[in-house]
Design an enzyme around this catalytic site. Structure first.
Site, PDB file in Angstrom:
ATOM      1  CE  LYS A   1      10.473   2.274  -1.379  1.00 16.94           C
ATOM      2  NZ  LYS A   1       9.427   1.813  -2.391  1.00 16.94           N
TER       3      LYS A   1
ATOM      4  CB  THR B   1       8.183   0.543   2.208  1.00 14.02           C
ATOM      5  OG1 THR B   1       7.653   0.095   1.032  1.00 14.02           O
ATOM      6  CG2 THR B   1       8.383  -0.569   3.380  1.00 14.02           C
TER       7      THR B   1
ATOM      8  CE  LYS C   1      -1.401   0.709  -1.245  1.00 11.03           C
ATOM      9  NZ  LYS C   1      -0.132   0.810  -0.211  1.00 11.03           N
TER      10      LYS C   1
ATOM     11  CE  LYS D   1       0.780   5.872  -0.869  1.00  9.79           C
ATOM     12  NZ  LYS D   1       1.453   4.983   0.368  1.00  9.79           N
ATOM     13  NE  ARG D   2      -0.750  -2.418  -7.682  1.00  6.50           N
ATOM     14  CZ  ARG D   2      -0.951  -3.579  -7.929  1.00  6.50           C
ATOM     15  NH1 ARG D   2       0.269  -4.386  -7.998  1.00  6.50           N
ATOM     16  NH2 ARG D   2      -1.912  -4.153  -8.452  1.00  6.50           N
TER      17      ARG D   2
ATOM     18  CG  HIS E   1       3.469  -8.202   4.879  1.00  4.35           C
ATOM     19  ND1 HIS E   1       4.294  -7.579   4.384  1.00  4.35           N
ATOM     20  CD2 HIS E   1       4.134  -9.729   4.615  1.00  4.35           C
ATOM     21  CE1 HIS E   1       5.706  -7.984   4.629  1.00  4.35           C
ATOM     22  NE2 HIS E   1       5.552  -9.251   4.820  1.00  4.35           N
TER      23      HIS E   1
HETATM   24  C1  LIG Z   1       8.125   1.415  -2.287  1.00  7.22           C
HETATM   25  C2  LIG Z   1       7.495   0.688  -3.205  1.00  7.22           C
HETATM   26  C3  LIG Z   1       6.049   0.718  -3.045  1.00  7.22           C
HETATM   27  C4  LIG Z   1       5.435   0.467  -1.699  1.00  7.22           C
HETATM   28  O1  LIG Z   1       4.789   1.832  -1.576  1.00  7.22           O
HETATM   29  P1  LIG Z   1       3.770   2.139  -0.449  1.00  7.22           P
HETATM   30  O2  LIG Z   1       3.594   3.626  -0.508  1.00  7.22           O
HETATM   31  O3  LIG Z   1       4.356   1.732   0.776  1.00  7.22           O
HETATM   32  O4  LIG Z   1       2.645   1.276  -0.594  1.00  7.22           O
HETATM   33  C5  LIG Z   1       5.292   0.030  -4.207  1.00  7.22           C
HETATM   34  N1  LIG Z   1       5.799   0.183  -5.528  1.00  7.22           N
HETATM   35  C6  LIG Z   1       7.004   0.607  -5.626  1.00  7.22           C
HETATM   36  C7  LIG Z   1       7.592   0.503  -7.075  1.00  7.22           C
HETATM   37  C8  LIG Z   1       7.918   0.851  -4.500  1.00  7.22           C
HETATM   38  O5  LIG Z   1       9.091   1.338  -4.849  1.00  7.22           O
END
Ligand SMILES: *Cc1c(COP(=O)(O)O)cnc(C)c1O
Length: 812
Positions: A657, A653, A551, A545-546, A354
Site C-alpha cells: 500500500k 501487504t 515486526k 502494523k500489528r 500465512h
Molecule cells: C494492510 C493492513 C495490515 C497489514 O499490514 P502489514 O504491514 O502487512 O502487517 C494490517 N492492518 C491494517 C488495518 C491494514 O490496512
C-alpha cells in the site's frame, strides 16, 4: 442513476423509512438513508450476477476465512459503481456533505490485520475480474477492539460496530443451517451390510447468514460475502423446563449466541480456547452445508461432477475443519463411500499458509476436539490412518518420519495438527511470497514437500488499487489519470508509464504537491488523535502494523532514541527534519508488545517536550490503527518501515500500500519486500540487515552484549534506556525490554541489525534532503508497483488453482 432520483430516494429513506425530520442533526441518519438508496441500486446487478452464474452453471470458488477486514464500504461502493459525482451532486442538493457522511461509517473490523485485509482485497479483485467467488466468514457482533492510550498504556474497548445497525447487510434467514456440537456417534448396519454413522445427543445451534454485496469495478458484477451469525434453536431443554428450571432452560440460548459474539484479537498466535474451535467449526459446517444445499437444488444427489464445479480456498488453517466436515456431510448425510467422499474432498480443498512462526501453527487438544466434535475426530483418525499407510509404503520402516508427519502429535496431551490436516486434505498448498513459499518447502513442511512436491506453490499477495490508490489518494489518482490515462485502475501494470515522466520537472513538481497535500491531511489526523504537530515539510517516517516482536517496532524506537541522543550531543549538521509515526494494536495478552507501546509513548513524550528537538524530530504513537486510518496514512508517508527479522514476515501487504502511494521502503530482505525491491530496483529501496539464512546462522553464536559494547551509538541508546531516562517515575518499567535486547536468545536479533539499520536511515535522510532525487524515487515506487495488485494475485490463483471461467453479468 441521476442525482435527482438519488436525492429523492435519500429523502424518502430519511423521512419515511427511518422516520427522521428536520430536527435530526446527527449525520448518522442521512448516512443510513444514502446507503439504503445505494443498496437499491446494487440489488438488480446483484441478482443479475447470480442469475448469470446460475445460467452458465459456473464453477465457483469459496474463500473460507475467519476474518474479513473490510473497513468502510461507502466510498468503495461509490468508486466501483462510478457514482461518486452523482452522489456528491445529490447530497449537495440536500445540503449534505459527502465527505462528512463517509466519515460517519464505522469500520467493519472483522479481522486482526494482514490476513483479514487480504481476504477483503481478494473479494474486490474477484468481483472486478468477474470470477464466481463467494466469501464465507463470521458476522462477529464485536470486531477488533478499539485501542486507547491511557498513561502510555494500551487500553482495549469492545467494538460494538453493529449498534447503530449495518445498512449494507441483508439478512437471509431462509438459508439458515444447523450446526451440531458435543454428543456422541452411533453405528448401525443396514440390510445390505453398509455401516451408517450418526451423530446423536448433540446441541444444535442455528447459523443465520447475512449477505454483503461486493461490487466489481464498473462492470455490472456484484459478488457476495456471506457472514454467519449464531442463534439458539427454539427447542428448550424439556427435562429442565418440566422440572421447573425455566431460567436454566432458556440460558442455553446464551451459549449458542456466544459463538459469533467476538473476534479473537490474536494476530499470528493461537491459544487453544474452546470457543475459538467452535467458531472455526461453525464457519466450516454452515458454509459447506450452504454449498451442498445449492448443489442438491441444481443437481440432486449426484455428486459425480461436484469437484469439477467447486473449489474451497482455506485462508490459513482456521477453517480447516472443512476437510473432515465435507467428508462427514458427504458420507453421513448423503450416503457416499469413503473413497468417493475423499476423492471429492481432496480435489476441492486448497490451503494457504500465512506464517512461519511455529507458535502460530494451530493445534487442538485431541480431548477437546473429541468432546466438541466427536464425529469429526473419528474422521480425522481415519484420514490419518490412511495417510500414514501411504507414508509407510513410500518410506518403509521410517518410524521417525511417521511420527513427524502424523496428524496427531503424541504426548501427555495429544494434539491435532491442523496445518497437516489441511495439507493432507488439499490438492494445493501455497505460501504468500516467493521467500515464504521457499522457506515452507525447506523447513516447516519439508516432509510433505518430499511426498507431494507438486502440491506446493507460491501466490505473492497484493492489495486492491481501487481502495488503496484510487479511493484513498484521489489527489495522486487525478495526476496519474492526466498523464497516463485511467487504465491503471483495472490494469495496474500501466503505472509503468509514469517511469518515463521522472525527468519531467513539471510532473515532479505536481507529484510533490500531491504528496504534500496528503502529508497535510495525515498531519491533521496526527494532531487530532495524538496532539502532536507534524510539519508536512519534514520526512514522514511511518511504521503501522500489528505490534509484534518479529515486526521489530523496537528497532524503530531504538533508532528514534539514537536520533534524540545525536541531537542532544550537538550532532545536528546536515539534519533532515523527521516525523516518526508508529501505530498498531497489541494482542491484549501479549505482555512484551504492550510494553513496547509504552516505550514508544514515553520516548515520544520526552522527545516532543524537549526544545532541542524542535524542527528536527517529532514522534507520535497513533492510537487505534485500522483500515480507515491507513487510507489517510499511506498517501501521506515518505518512508515506509518494513523492518521485520528476515524469514519471519510471510509477505506483508502494508509494504505494498505504501509503495503504491509513492513511499520509499526501508526494509529487510523479508517477505514481499524482496519482490518490491526487485521491481523498483536497489537504488529506490533502502535495504539493510541480515538475510533469512544469516539470521539462522547467527542464532548459534549471538552475543548482543558484545555488539552493544562495540557500537558507541547502540551503547548510548541502551545507556539512556537503562538510566531510566524515559521512565523517571516508574523505575524498572523497561527492564523486560532491556533484557529482551540483551538476551543471547533474542529470536528477533534486534541488536544484530541496529548498525545496518541506522546506516540505512542515514542514507534515507540524505536522499530526502535532495528533494528532486526523493521525488524521482517516489514516482518510481508507484510506477513499479503494478505487480502488487490483487488483480494479478487473483489471476494466478484462478489460473493455477481455481480454474474458473469469468462470467460477464448481463447489462454490464
Ligand atoms: C494492510 C493492513 C495490515 C497489514 O499490514 P502489514 O504491514 O502487512 O502487517 C494490517 N492492518 C491494517 C488495518 C491494514 O490496512
Amino acid at each position: 442513476m441521476d442525482p435527482e432520483s438519488l436525492a429523492l430516494d435519500i429523502r424518502r429513506y430519511f423521512g419515511n423509512f427511518l422516520g427522521r425530520d428536520r430536527h435530526c442533526h446527527s449525520a448518522h441518519y442521512p448516512y443510513q438513508a444514502l446507503v439504503l438508496a445505494l443498496r437499491d441500486r446494487l440489488m438488480e446487478r446483484w441478482k443479475n450476477t447470480s442469475y448469470a452464474y446460475e445460467a452458465q452453471d459456473a464453477k465457483h470458488a469459496y474463500y473460507l476465512s475467519l476474518e474479513f477486514l473490510m473497513g468502510r464500504a461507502l466510498n468503495n461502493a461509490l468508486l466501483n459503481l462510478g457514482m461518486g459525482e452523482t452522489t456528491d451532486a445529490a447530497l449537495r442538493n440536500l445540503g449534505l456533505d459527502l465527505e462528512e457522511l463517509i466519515d460517519v461509517e464505522h469500520d467493519a473490523g472483522l479481522g486482526n490485520g494482514g490476513l483479514g485485509r487480504l481476504a477483503a482485497c481478494f473479494l474486490d479483485s474477484c468481483a472486478t475480474l468477474q470470477l464466481p467467488v463467494v466469501g464465507y466468514g463470521i458476522r462477529y457482533a464485536y470486531g477488533m477492539f478499539r485501542q486507547h492510550i491511557e498513561g502510555s498504556r494500551q487500553v482495549e474497548e469492545p467494538d460494538h460496530w453493529l449498534r447503530d445497525g449495518h445498512p449494507w447487510e441483508l439478512e437471509r434467514p431462509e438459508h439458515t443451517h444447523r450446526v451440531r456440537y458435543y454428543g456422541r456417534t452411533e453405528r448401525h448396519t443396514d440390510t445390505r451390510g453398509r455401516v451408517h454413522v450418526s451423530w446423536v445427543d448433540g446441541h444444535d445451534v442455528l447459523a443465520v447468514p447475512y449477505d454483503v454485496a461486493v461490487p466489481g469495478y464498473r462492470n455490472g458484477t456484484v459478488n457476495t460475502l456471506r457472514l454467519w451469525s449464531s442463534a439458539a434453536t427454539d427447542e428448550f431443554d424439556l427435562g429442565e423446563f418440566n422440572s421447573g428450571s425455566y431460567p436454566e432452560s432458556v440460558a442455553s440460548k446464551n451459549a449458542a449466541e456466544n459463538i459469533t459474539m467476538v473476534l479473537y484479537p490474536n494476530d499470528a498466535s493461537e491459544n487453544g480456547k474452546e470457543l475459538r474451535l467452535r467458531q472455526q467449526y461453525f464457519l466450516a459446517s454452515a458454509s459447506l452445508q450452504d454449498i451442498l444445499a445449492r448443489w442438491l437444488q441444481n443437481h440432486g444427489e449426484d455428486f459425480s461432477r461436484f469437484a469439477e464445479k467447486n473449489c474451497f480456498q482455506l485462508n490459513d488453517t482456521h477453517p480447516s475443519c472443512a476437510v473432515p466436515e465435507l467428508m462427514r456431510l458427504l458420507m453421513d448425510e448423503h450416503g457416499l463411500e469413503w473413497e468417493e467422499a475423499w476423492n471429492i474432498t481432496s480435489r476441492t480443498m486448497a490451503y494457504t499458509n500465512h506464517t512461519l512462526l511455529p507458535e502460530a501453527l494451530e493445534k487442538w487438544s485431541v480431548r477437546l476436539f473429541g468432546q466438541l466434535l466427536p464425529r469429526l475426530l473419528e474422521i480425522v483418525y481415519e484420514i490419518n490412518a490412511r495417510f500414514l499407510a501411504e507414508v509407510a509404503r513410500r518410506w518403509p520402516g521410517d518410524n521417525g518420519r511417521l511420527a513427524r508427519m502424523s496428524l496427531i502429535e503424541e504426548g501427555d496431551d495429544p494434539q491435532v495438527r491442523m496445518a497437516y490436516l489441511a495439507i493432507v486434505g488439499s490438492f494445493s498448498v501455497n505460501g504468500v511470497a516467493e521467500l515464504h513459499s521457499d522457506l515452507l518447502k525447506q523447513g516447516l513442511f519439508h516432509d510433505f514437500y518430499e511426498l507431494w512436491p507438486g502440491k506446493f506453490n507460491n501466490k505473492t499477495n497484493g492489495v486492491t488499487q481501487r481502495r488503496w490508490l484510487a479511493a484513498a489518494n484521489p489527489e495522486l489518482g487525478r495526476l496519474i489519470d492526466a498523464r497516463i490515462g485511467t487504465g491503471w485502475v483495472t490494469r495496474l501494470d500501466e503505472l509503468r508509464g509514469l517511469a518515463a515522466l521522472v525527468d519531467d520537472a513539471d510532473f515532479r513538481q505536481q507529484w510533490r504537491a500531491a504528496k504534500r497535500a496528503n502529508k497535510a491531511r495525515l498531519a491533521a489526523l496526527v494532531k487530532r488523535d495524538c496532539e502532536v504537530d507534524f510539519d508536512p515539510d519534514a520526512l514522514f517516517d511511518v511504521q503501522v502494523k500489528r505490534i509484534h516482536e518479529y515486526k521489530r517496532q523496537l528497532l524503530n524506537i531504538l533508532h528514534v532514541i539514537h536520533l534524540y541522543a545525536r541531537i542532544k550531543s550537538g550532532g545536528v549538521g546536515d539534519w533532515t527534519p523527521r516525523c516518526v509515526l508508529i501505530g498498531g494494536k497489541a494482542a491484549p495478552g501479549y505482555f512484551m508488545a504492550k510494553r513496547i507501546i509504552t516505550l514508544i509513548c514515553k520516548v515520544a513524550e520526552v522527545v516532543n517536550t524537549d526544545s532541542d528537538m524542535a524542527g528536527r524530530l517529532k514522534v507520535a504513537f497513533l492510537p487505534n490503527y485500522r483500515v480507515s486510518a491507513m487510507e489517510i496514512i499511506a498517501p501521506g508517508t515518505d518512508l515506509s518501515e518494513q523492518i521485520s527479522t528476515a524469514g519471519k514476515e510471510a509477505s506483508g501487504t502494508g509494504n505494498m500500500k505504501f509503495m503504491m502511494n509513492g513511499a520509499v521502503t526501508i526494509g529487510t530482505l523479508d517477505g514481499a519486500n524482496i519482490e518490491i525491491r526487485e521491481e523498483v530496483g536497489d537504488d529506490n529501496f533502502f535495504l539493510f540487515g541480515l538475510t533469512a539464512e544469516e539470521v539462522e546462522a547467527t542464532r548459534h553464536s549471538y552475543d548482543p552484549n558484545l555488539l552493544i559494547e562495540a557500537d558507541p551509538d547502540l551503547k548510548r541508546v541502551m545507556t539512556l534506556i537503562e538510566s531510566g531516562h524515559f521512565n523517571q517515575f516508574e523505575p524498572g518499567l523497561f527492564d523486560p525490554v532491556i533484557h529482551a535486547i540483551r538476551s543471547p536468545h533474542d529470536p528477533w536479533l534486534v541488536a544484530a541489525d541496529f548498525r545496518a539499520y541506522v546506516n540505512a536511515q542515514d542514507r534515507a535522510a540524505a536522499a530526502y534532503r535532495d528533494g528532486d532525487r526523493w521525488t524521482r524515487m517516489s514516482i518510481l515506487n508507484t510506477a513499479c508497483s503494478g505487480k502488487f495488485s490483487t488483480d494479478r494475485t487473483m489471476q494466478e490463483y484462478n489460473a493455477e488453482i481455481w480454474k474458473l471461467a469469468p462470467v460477464a453479468a448481463s447489462g454490464g
